[in-house]
Scaffold this motif. Structure first.
Motif, PDB file in Angstrom:
ATOM      1  N   SER A 372       0.810  -1.224   0.000  1.00 35.89           N
ATOM      2  CA  SER A 372       0.000   0.000   0.000  1.00 35.89           C
ATOM      3  C   SER A 372       0.842   1.272   0.000  1.00 35.89           C
ATOM      4  N   SER A 373       2.167   1.128   0.258  1.00 38.87           N
ATOM      5  CA  SER A 373       3.063   2.274   0.252  1.00 38.87           C
ATOM      6  C   SER A 373       4.490   1.760   0.150  1.00 38.87           C
ATOM      7  N   PHE A 374       5.428   2.661  -0.094  1.00 34.80           N
ATOM      8  CA  PHE A 374       6.835   2.258  -0.107  1.00 34.80           C
ATOM      9  C   PHE A 374       7.245   1.701   1.250  1.00 34.80           C
ATOM     10  N   GLU A 375       6.740   2.310   2.319  1.00 34.30           N
ATOM     11  CA  GLU A 375       7.128   1.905   3.667  1.00 34.30           C
ATOM     12  C   GLU A 375       6.581   0.528   4.035  1.00 34.30           C
ATOM     13  N   LYS A 376       5.445   0.149   3.446  1.00 33.50           N
ATOM     14  CA  LYS A 376       4.818  -1.128   3.799  1.00 33.50           C
ATOM     15  C   LYS A 376       5.397  -2.299   2.995  1.00 33.50           C
ATOM     16  N   MET A 377       6.368  -2.022   2.129  1.00 36.28           N
ATOM     17  CA  MET A 377       6.976  -3.105   1.349  1.00 36.28           C
ATOM     18  C   MET A 377       7.833  -4.017   2.224  1.00 36.28           C
ATOM     19  N   HIS A 378       8.364  -3.479   3.313  1.00 27.87           N
ATOM     20  CA  HIS A 378       9.243  -4.274   4.158  1.00 27.87           C
ATOM     21  C   HIS A 378       8.687  -4.330   5.578  1.00 27.87           C
ATOM     22  N   ASN A 379       9.073  -5.365   6.299  1.00 32.04           N
ATOM     23  CA  ASN A 379       8.652  -5.479   7.701  1.00 32.04           C
ATOM     24  C   ASN A 379       9.837  -5.517   8.656  1.00 32.04           C
ATOM     25  N   SER A 380      11.031  -5.257   8.100  1.00 28.98           N
ATOM     26  CA  SER A 380      12.218  -5.235   8.946  1.00 28.98           C
ATOM     27  C   SER A 380      13.369  -4.583   8.186  1.00 28.98           C
ATOM     28  N   PHE A 381      14.430  -4.257   8.929  1.00 27.25           N
ATOM     29  CA  PHE A 381      15.674  -3.782   8.330  1.00 27.25           C
ATOM     30  C   PHE A 381      16.806  -4.678   8.804  1.00 27.25           C
ATOM     31  N   LEU A 382      17.752  -4.933   7.925  1.00 33.27           N
ATOM     32  CA  LEU A 382      19.020  -5.522   8.332  1.00 33.27           C
ATOM     33  C   LEU A 382      20.010  -4.375   8.441  1.00 33.27           C
ATOM     34  N   GLU A 449      18.103 -17.425   7.058  1.00 35.68           N
ATOM     35  CA  GLU A 449      16.805 -17.715   6.447  1.00 35.68           C
ATOM     36  C   GLU A 449      16.692 -16.955   5.133  1.00 35.68           C
ATOM     37  N   ALA A 450      15.845 -17.451   4.260  1.00 33.62           N
ATOM     38  CA  ALA A 450      15.585 -16.739   3.011  1.00 33.62           C
ATOM     39  C   ALA A 450      14.775 -15.482   3.317  1.00 33.62           C
ATOM     40  N   LEU A 451      15.030 -14.438   2.556  1.00 28.87           N
ATOM     41  CA  LEU A 451      14.282 -13.186   2.725  1.00 28.87           C
ATOM     42  C   LEU A 451      14.353 -12.390   1.426  1.00 28.87           C
ATOM     43  N   ILE A 452      13.548 -11.335   1.384  1.00 31.01           N
ATOM     44  CA  ILE A 452      13.511 -10.490   0.184  1.00 31.01           C
ATOM     45  C   ILE A 452      14.074  -9.120   0.522  1.00 31.01           C
ATOM     46  N   VAL A 453      15.097  -8.689  -0.193  1.00 26.85           N
ATOM     47  CA  VAL A 453      15.533  -7.288  -0.124  1.00 26.85           C
ATOM     48  C   VAL A 453      14.491  -6.483  -0.869  1.00 26.85           C
ATOM     49  N   ASN A 454      13.849  -5.547  -0.182  1.00 20.61           N
ATOM     50  CA  ASN A 454      12.624  -4.951  -0.724  1.00 20.61           C
ATOM     51  C   ASN A 454      12.589  -3.439  -0.506  1.00 20.61           C
ATOM     52  N   GLY A 455      13.058  -2.690  -1.478  1.00 20.42           N
ATOM     53  CA  GLY A 455      13.000  -1.240  -1.376  1.00 20.42           C
ATOM     54  C   GLY A 455      14.349  -0.606  -1.617  1.00 20.42           C
ATOM     55  N   SER A 456      14.594   0.537  -0.972  1.00 19.36           N
ATOM     56  CA  SER A 456      15.821   1.318  -1.161  1.00 19.36           C
ATOM     57  C   SER A 456      16.615   1.324   0.148  1.00 19.36           C
ATOM     58  N   SER A 531      23.095 -17.049   1.551  1.00 26.54           N
ATOM     59  CA  SER A 531      23.640 -15.885   0.839  1.00 26.54           C
ATOM     60  C   SER A 531      24.196 -14.897   1.847  1.00 26.54           C
ATOM     61  N   ARG A 532      25.071 -14.035   1.385  1.00 30.12           N
ATOM     62  CA  ARG A 532      25.614 -12.967   2.218  1.00 30.12           C
ATOM     63  C   ARG A 532      25.446 -11.639   1.489  1.00 30.12           C
ATOM     64  N   LEU A 533      25.430 -10.563   2.250  1.00 31.37           N
ATOM     65  CA  LEU A 533      25.349  -9.229   1.673  1.00 31.37           C
ATOM     66  C   LEU A 533      26.726  -8.590   1.706  1.00 31.37           C
ATOM     67  N   PHE A 576      27.130   2.747   9.125  1.00 28.57           N
ATOM     68  CA  PHE A 576      26.213   1.620   8.954  1.00 28.57           C
ATOM     69  C   PHE A 576      25.367   1.775   7.699  1.00 28.57           C
ATOM     70  N   VAL A 577      24.859   0.657   7.245  1.00 24.80           N
ATOM     71  CA  VAL A 577      23.918   0.588   6.125  1.00 24.80           C
ATOM     72  C   VAL A 577      22.698  -0.190   6.597  1.00 24.80           C
ATOM     73  N   LYS A 578      21.514   0.330   6.296  1.00 24.33           N
ATOM     74  CA  LYS A 578      20.256  -0.348   6.642  1.00 24.33           C
ATOM     75  C   LYS A 578      19.570  -0.811   5.365  1.00 24.33           C
ATOM     76  N   ILE A 579      19.255  -2.100   5.323  1.00 25.86           N
ATOM     77  CA  ILE A 579      18.683  -2.710   4.122  1.00 25.86           C
ATOM     78  C   ILE A 579      17.265  -3.170   4.434  1.00 25.86           C
ATOM     79  N   PRO A 580      16.259  -2.635   3.729  1.00 23.92           N
ATOM     80  CA  PRO A 580      14.875  -3.043   3.999  1.00 23.92           C
ATOM     81  C   PRO A 580      14.609  -4.451   3.482  1.00 23.92           C
ATOM     82  N   VAL A 581      13.971  -5.278   4.313  1.00 15.43           N
ATOM     83  CA  VAL A 581      13.713  -6.662   3.915  1.00 15.43           C
ATOM     84  C   VAL A 581      12.282  -7.059   4.273  1.00 15.43           C
ATOM     85  N   LEU A 582      11.787  -8.020   3.532  1.00 16.12           N
ATOM     86  CA  LEU A 582      10.497  -8.642   3.807  1.00 16.12           C
ATOM     87  C   LEU A 582      10.766 -10.088   4.185  1.00 16.12           C
ATOM     88  N   LYS A 583      10.418 -10.438   5.418  1.00 16.30           N
ATOM     89  CA  LYS A 583      10.659 -11.800   5.896  1.00 16.30           C
ATOM     90  C   LYS A 583       9.378 -12.596   5.866  1.00 16.30           C
TER      91      LYS A 583
END
Length: 583
Positions: A372-382, A449-456, A531-533, A576-583
């Protein structure tokens, strides 16, 4: 009974008659098809300040009813048949088709100044269209790249007849091209000749790739000031010279399209298309993020996937920068566009792909998702801290903030033209190795665990330098369990504009500074367990953009003589770098 010779002559006659008949049928059909349209190909539109715009209009010949109009507003004057084809498509879909060319193009007698007049001229073109008897008072716009920008320019001052826009990979002058985060990028140098040299397009100059690639390296090797690029080229480039006089995002750039509060007046629905590997993506998504901020009730939709700048405009390509794109990512963009126009202008059905505001294809899953928004694409940050601790060939990207403050030292010698870095642009997307000259690399532990990098992604770089400025680069990769490097996203920006793109604020030498960044490239990619980042941090140094020597002078004026003292950097481990993810 016929002999062989007579039979051959008889068959030849039959084939000739059939061939003539087929040609006549084809010609008759072509004439019939042409006769279906009422084409006005030499229309002139006078703007409020007296300029003349050249336009073409296509209508159904036998239909005199007023209809909604589909407008393309462009600086690209292509082959007449090609442009006619696109406005005939509008007619075939039940609309009036109009294409308007930028001031100075085609039959317009005025001077060509890309970007500068589009906001006012697009308004005047829509005003003229709205007053024609064949227009029912509703105008929709669509198109890609520059044509995407002109749609947003038309929203700088909203005309009541403009009911919707459908921009593909829209440019934002001054924010993406010709500069990205206040760093001038070279491709727009030759683009100025392509669109500005004549009333149509200078394809001969544009297709001379050796000239412009050679120019970049001649400038790089010479150590000359960036402002001398056209002197090295041997041909004056007045557009380039004008642009580099505006390194801040000042009034020159602001007036070309909506900026800040201008977005609050935009109340028409918007459908935008973009790609993860569109090199001007940050300007395209900027419009939507600002619209969401200043006019939250305005309905907008985004369709985005693994596409490049040109690929987005045709609905994707099966192979992108040597990467095999998921089959479900390939879409019929023109079909969706007209479904959207029917939805908005004719009370039709919303395109099926638009499940929510943000509709994105997840690379590696072959699946579309929505939010519903850019912010709702992810539910966590790495969150990863860029530590001084070694981890194999790299340094550790640690999820825990270091308890002891440390730093890594780096020296950048701008007089050295044997080594360069250019890991920002993802070609190829999947690499077997990364260059040791590309700065420091920080690698995470394997994902559990598998996850999706989702956003900017976003971040803060804590550093001190011995100079007053630098151009920072940050690149994000997935390192797969098989050891390949999958390019996910990147950032490039001038440190002195990190706090305010409108006002340069020089760094204080040898003082720790915080460089915050958010304007990175959006991506969606499934990462597998194991995988690793990998995060690369460096200083921009290559032939493909400005070189910032750090003196604090205007960067376009600096030369290799300003590089006698190497740039000394301390990268602190609480960066630091924060990466938005969807778990």
């Amino acid at each position: 009974m016929m002999n062989n010779k007579a039979l051959f002559l008889f068959l030849s006659l039959i084939f000739t008659i059939c061939g003539l008949s087929a040609q006549q049928t084809k010609a008759t059909k072509l004439a019939s098809n042409e006769s279906d349209y009422d084409i006005q190909d030499s229309v002139s539109i006078t703007t409020r300040d007296g300029a003349i715009l050249s336009a073409m209009v296509a209508r159904k010949k036998s239909d005199n009813d007023a209809k909604p109009v589909i407008l393309q507003y462009t600086i690209y004057v292509r082959d007449k048949g090609r442009d006619l084809k696109t406005i005939k498509e509008s007619v075939d879909n039940g609309y009036i088709g109009v294409i308007v060319y930028s001031r100075g193009k085609r039959f317009s007698p005025n001077e060509i100044d890309p970007y500068e007049n589009e906001a006012n001229d697009a308004y005047d073109a829509i005003d003229w269209i709205s007053k024609q008897k064949w227009c029912n008072g509703s105008v929709g716009m669509y198109g890609g790249s520059y044509n995407g920008f002109t749609q947003w320019a038309a929203c700088k001052k909203m005309h009541p007849a403009l009911k919707t826009i459908v921009p593909y990979v829209a440019n934002r002058p001054g924010m993406g091209l010709p500069m990205e985060n206040n760093v001038f990028i070279n491709p727009n140098y030759e683009w100025a000749f392509y669109v500005g040299n004549n009333k149509y397009l200078d394809t001969v100059t544009n297709n001379n790739r050796p000239r412009f690639r050679g120019l970049k390296f001649r400038w790089w090797e010479s150590g000359a000031a960036y402002k001398t690029l056209d002197s090295i080229d041997g041909e004056p480039n007045r557009w380039f010279q004008k642009w580099i006089k505006h390194p801040s995002f000042d009034d020159y750039w602001q007036k070309m399209a909506p900026y800040k509060n201008d977005f609050s007046q935009i109340n028409i629905p918007v459908l935008a298309f973009d790609g993860y590997y569109n090199d001007s993506q940050n300007s395209s998504l900027y419009y939507l993020k600002e619209l969401q901020k200043y006019s939250p009730k305005t309905p907008f939709y985004l369709v985005i996937g693994p596409y490049g700048h040109f690929g987005t405009q045709i609905g994707g390509e099966a192979i992108l920068n040597e990467y095999k794109v998921d089959s479900n990512a390939l879409i019929d963009i023109k079909k969706i566009t007209y479904q959207w126009f029917d939805f908005i202008l004719k009370n039709g059905t919303k395109p099926e792909i638009l499940k929510d505001k943000i509709n994105y294809e997840v690379m590696g899953v072959n699946e579309w998702k929505s939010a519903s928004s850019f912010e709702k694409m992810h539910n966590s940050f790495l969150t990863f801290y860029l530590t001084a601790n070694k981890s194999g060939d790299f340094h550790l990207a640690d999820s825990q903030k270091p308890k002891k403050k440390e730093f890594l030292s780096q020296e950048v010698d701008f007089t050295d033209r044997q080594t360069s870095n250019n890991n920002y642009y993802p070609n190829p997307i999947i690499q077997k190795e990364v260059s040791k000259y590309d700065g420091y690399f920080f690698i995470s532990e394997p994902l559990k665990e598998a996850l999706i990098v989702n956003g900017s992604f976003l971040g803060e770089i804590k550093c001190s330098i011995n100079k007053k400025d630098m151009d920072l680069g940050v690149t994000l990769y997935e390192v797969t369990p098989t050891g390949e490097y999958f390019h996910l996203s990147y950032y490039i920006g001038r440190a002195s504009y990190a706090k305010d793109i409108e006002k340069r604020q020089l760094l204080e030498p040898n003082k720790m500074e915080t460089i915050s960044f958010t304007n990175t490239h959006f991506v969606s990619k499934q990462l597998s367990k194991g995988s690793r980042l990998l995060i690369s941090v460096n200083v921009n140094k290559n032939p493909f953009s400005q070189l910032n020597y750090g003196t604090g002078k205007e960067v376009s004026d600096e030369t290799i003589l300003d590089a006698k003292v190497p740039l000394q950097i301390k990268w602190y481990n609480d960066s630091f770098v924060k990466i938005p993810v969807l778990k």
